[in-house]
Design a protein around this motif. Sequence first.
Motif, PDB file in Angstrom:
ATOM      1  N   ASP A   4      36.244  29.272 -20.649  1.00 26.13           N
ATOM      2  CA  ASP A   4      36.842  28.080 -20.041  1.00 26.13           C
ATOM      3  C   ASP A   4      38.334  28.334 -19.805  1.00 26.13           C
ATOM      4  O   ASP A   4      39.089  28.503 -20.753  1.00 26.13           O
ATOM      5  CB  ASP A   4      36.643  26.885 -20.991  1.00 26.13           C
ATOM      6  N   GLU A  32      46.394  22.689 -20.086  1.00 24.06           N
ATOM      7  CA  GLU A  32      45.457  22.019 -19.154  1.00 24.06           C
ATOM      8  C   GLU A  32      44.593  21.024 -19.936  1.00 24.06           C
ATOM      9  O   GLU A  32      44.349  19.909 -19.504  1.00 24.06           O
ATOM     10  CB  GLU A  32      44.580  23.078 -18.487  1.00 24.06           C
ATOM     11  N   GLU A  33      44.139  21.426 -21.126  1.00 25.54           N
ATOM     12  CA  GLU A  33      43.098  20.640 -21.813  1.00 25.54           C
ATOM     13  C   GLU A  33      43.605  19.290 -22.337  1.00 25.54           C
ATOM     14  O   GLU A  33      42.850  18.328 -22.399  1.00 25.54           O
ATOM     15  CB  GLU A  33      42.537  21.446 -23.009  1.00 25.54           C
ATOM     16  N   TYR A  43      46.958  18.828 -18.205  1.00 28.11           N
ATOM     17  CA  TYR A  43      47.426  19.200 -16.862  1.00 28.11           C
ATOM     18  C   TYR A  43      48.965  19.260 -16.834  1.00 28.11           C
ATOM     19  O   TYR A  43      49.577  19.008 -15.801  1.00 28.11           O
ATOM     20  CB  TYR A  43      46.949  18.223 -15.781  1.00 28.11           C
ATOM     21  N   TRP A  71      41.742   8.820 -19.130  1.00 31.30           N
ATOM     22  CA  TRP A  71      41.726   8.869 -20.600  1.00 31.30           C
ATOM     23  C   TRP A  71      42.483   7.649 -21.129  1.00 31.30           C
ATOM     24  O   TRP A  71      43.624   7.407 -20.730  1.00 31.30           O
ATOM     25  CB  TRP A  71      42.399  10.121 -21.120  1.00 31.30           C
ATOM     26  N   ARG A  90      34.855   9.088 -16.107  1.00 27.56           N
ATOM     27  CA  ARG A  90      34.998   9.892 -14.893  1.00 27.56           C
ATOM     28  C   ARG A  90      33.987   9.451 -13.842  1.00 27.56           C
ATOM     29  O   ARG A  90      32.880   9.014 -14.180  1.00 27.56           O
ATOM     30  CB  ARG A  90      34.755  11.381 -15.180  1.00 27.56           C
ATOM     31  N   ALA A 138      33.760  18.621 -14.430  1.00 27.75           N
ATOM     32  CA  ALA A 138      34.906  18.807 -15.333  1.00 27.75           C
ATOM     33  C   ALA A 138      36.206  18.636 -14.558  1.00 27.75           C
ATOM     34  O   ALA A 138      36.244  18.698 -13.336  1.00 27.75           O
ATOM     35  CB  ALA A 138      34.851  20.202 -15.946  1.00 27.75           C
ATOM     36  N   GLY A 139      37.299  18.428 -15.298  1.00 24.76           N
ATOM     37  CA  GLY A 139      38.627  18.326 -14.681  1.00 24.76           C
ATOM     38  C   GLY A 139      39.315  19.685 -14.740  1.00 24.76           C
ATOM     39  O   GLY A 139      39.004  20.510 -15.592  1.00 24.76           O
ATOM     40  N   HIS A 149      32.855  23.860 -23.804  1.00 20.31           N
ATOM     41  CA  HIS A 149      33.537  23.111 -24.887  1.00 20.31           C
ATOM     42  C   HIS A 149      32.705  23.235 -26.149  1.00 20.31           C
ATOM     43  O   HIS A 149      32.493  22.271 -26.892  1.00 20.31           O
ATOM     44  CB  HIS A 149      33.755  21.638 -24.490  1.00 20.31           C
TER      45      HIS A 149
HETATM   46  O1  HGY Z   1      38.435  17.680 -19.593  1.00 14.69           O
HETATM   47  C1  HGY Z   1      38.080  18.527 -18.782  1.00 14.69           C
HETATM   48  O2  HGY Z   1      37.251  18.298 -17.948  1.00 14.69           O
HETATM   49  C2  HGY Z   1      38.718  19.896 -18.801  1.00 14.69           C
HETATM   50  O3  HGY Z   1      38.034  20.696 -19.705  1.00 14.69           O
HETATM   51  N1  HGY Z   1      40.105  19.832 -19.111  1.00 14.69           N
END
Ligand code: HGY
Length: 408
Positions: free
Chosen positions: A92, A126-127, A135, A216, A287, A355-356, A381
Amino acid sequence: MNQQRLWSSLQKLATFGASENISEEGITRLSLQKEDLAARKYVIELMKEAGLSVKVDVVGNIIGSLKGVDQTKPIVMTGSHIDTVYQGGRFDGALGVLGAIEAVRSIKESGIKLQNTIDVVSFTDEEGTRFGTGYIGSKAMAGELDETILQLRDDEGVSYEEAFCQAGFQPERYKEAIRNKEEIKAFIEMHIEQGKVLEGNNLPIGIVTSIQGPVWMEVTFEGHADHAGATPMNMRYDSGLAMAEVMLDVEKIATQYGGVGTVGKLRIEPGGVNIIPGISKFSIDLRHIDKTKRIDMVNKVREAIHQVSIKRGVSAKVDVKKSVDPKVCSPKVMEAIEEACHQLDQPTMKLQCGAGHDSLIMANITEMGMIFVRSKDGISHHPKEWTDTEDCAIGTQVLFNTLVNLAQ
Ligand code: HGY
Ligand code: MN
Ligand code: MN
Ligand code: MN
């Protein structure tokens, strides 16, 4: 493209933050913690070995450049992240960074002279696992970072700002990380699919059409801690039961809207067997691929929180920690990826992304596209996340050709 070199770099990166029993407890390499800082050094080493000129920006984005013939042209950017979730897998993010380094190194070794410079980027955080947002590196680059982020604290109470400074970065100068739209021609991210679609279609490679946007929230219910034995059931203000109700509401609402909803992180205080939960704090990840439906989902969940707080006599506080709109990938970049697959006689398919990714943010400043690489059993994950070495190599070769198609 050197498959063995790529594979051994992936296995070496996996050692940073690996638990003793990696197959059961995976890799935990949270942003700006010592495992991440060690992994960053390794990525910089790999970029230098690849002959890239390397710089690290004020928020820790690592950028390796292969200079193009015409420096006046906008750059073609590719990359992903090396931070992980708790007990995460080897691929990932990692495949998108190390595969990009391998692709660009191979372009350099092949002697192909490209017009546009290529930047390989390893984005910071990122996570969002450690500070609850994510991000960060791509948001800084896209000019979307605001300084309130720097005051977020991790579970040990360390602020983002402190973590950045301890790592040797200058977060207060975060505006210097901004890249303006004109200087980037396109951004391509290679990433494992983290789902079962490619495997179900017996394909190693996919071309992403659109990406779900995540919201979130952090919810805090405050009731009354009280004696578990001496307090009758009709005289309680139990924040834990309020949380439990909303968790089931999240499931119901997400299912109703055809989106996804998850409560992944929760905490009860004081947290004793014989104390009625006074405070319950939990995350909600919502999402949807459709922006309007995602807004409706969020509003329904907020309503549910409000109803439960009235019904149970507990106060409710909702903090939105992240809200990124769903994105459609650039047809131009999708074409370049499709052309690359055609050049390689590589069958492929188009698919949505659940996924983001940093691509969600980079789409705000440039043409964005994603190359998906097959995940075994769709697991991610999770320590059992796996992608075969051949698929990693095919993905990297498709990225190689895509970069040449866009930068020649
Ligand atoms: O949360 C997600 O979708 C990515 O793993 N950041
Ligand atoms: Mn992830
Ligand atoms: Mn990822
Ligand atoms: Mn309910």
